[in-house]
Enzyme design. Structure first.
Site: not given
Ligand SMILES: NC(=O)c1ccc[n+]([C@@H]2O[C@H](COP(=O)([O-])OP(=O)(O)OC[C@H]3O[C@@H](n4cnc5c(N)ncnc54)[C@H](OP(=O)(O)O)[C@@H]3O)[C@@H](O)[C@H]2O)c1
Length: 179
Positions: A13, A32, A59, A86, A140, A167
């Site tokens: 996202i 990142s 981070d 995010n 979420s 969250k």
């Molecule tokens: N996907 C859904 O259905 C959904 C629904 C509602 C809300 N959300 C929220 O939307 C956001 C993005 O989700 P997504 O689905 O895009 O997840 P994703 O594809 O797993 O991406 C998560 C991102 O966060 C990064 N991250 C994790 N830990 C971190 C840290 N300690 N420091 C900096 N970056 C970190 C990851 O980096 P790495 O690549 O290094 O792991 C990745 O870039 C999250 O907050 C999630 O809770 C998602």
């Protein structure tokens, strides 16, 4: 040109949000935690024609990394218009209330709640210099206290103790921040 920082923007996202902001004329800092993944994300965006984008190692669980990102971005701009908190993790499933480990709660909170606090507090001075600053904390509906108490909600039985708690806590932080 308005400037935005997105945490965890190397994929998912965050990456798609970066594209949208670039399409709308923003300069985007791609946060990142892994510098190489940040570089690759910028390369992908360059390849589809976006130039106003830069990777920044960030981070959210590491205060030294957050402070360093603040310094680096401060060297590039005096004003930040948009911060998108995010970066997030779910901690793995299942997360039954009586079985999920306290350590899992700590790890998920460290990213989803304390990470938002660290980054927001580190960048607030740059945001305050914007005419119309915006902070977006990505939440979420699956973490809504109201929905999880409603037996008629379609996902009522999809319970998980850790991620939604983090969250929901972040939502309360957001309300306080907005106030
Ligand atoms: N996907 C859904 O259905 C959904 C629904 C509602 C809300 N959300 C929220 O939307 C956001 C993005 O989700 P997504 O689905 O895009 O997840 P994703 O594809 O797993 O991406 C998560 C991102 O966060 C990064 N991250 C994790 N830990 C971190 C840290 N300690 N420091 C900096 N970056 C970190 C990851 O980096 P790495 O690549 O290094 O792991 C990745 O870039 C999250 O907050 C999630 O809770 C998602």
């Amino acid at each position: 040109m308005k400037k935005a920082l997105i945490t965890g923007a190397n994929k998912g996202i965050g990456f798609e949000t970066a594209k949208k902001l670039l399409e709308n004329g923003y300069f985007v800092f791609i946060g990142s935690r892994n510098p190489e993944n940040g570089r690759l994300a910028v390369q992908k965006l360059n390849e589809i024609g976006f130039e106003n984008v830069e990777a920044i190692q960030l981070d959210v669980t590491d205060i030294a990394s957050v402070k360093n990102a603040r310094r680096e971005i401060g060297n590039r701009t005096e004003v930040l218009d948009v911060l998108i908190n995010n970066a997030g993790i779910n901690g793995g499933f299942p997360q039954a209330a009586l079985e999920a480990k306290a350590e899992t709660f700590q790890k998920v909170m460290d990213t989803n709640l304390y990470g938002v606090v660290r980054v927001t507090q580190a960048f607030i001075d740059l945001l305050k210099k914007s005419e119309k600053p915006r902070i977006v904390n990505v939440s979420s509906s699956g973490c809504s206290l109201t929905l999880h108490c409603d037996p008629d909600w379609i996902y009522y039985s999809h319970k998980a103790a850790v991620y939604p708690a983090s969250k929901a806590a972040m939502n309360m932080y957001t309300i306080n921040l907005a106030y």
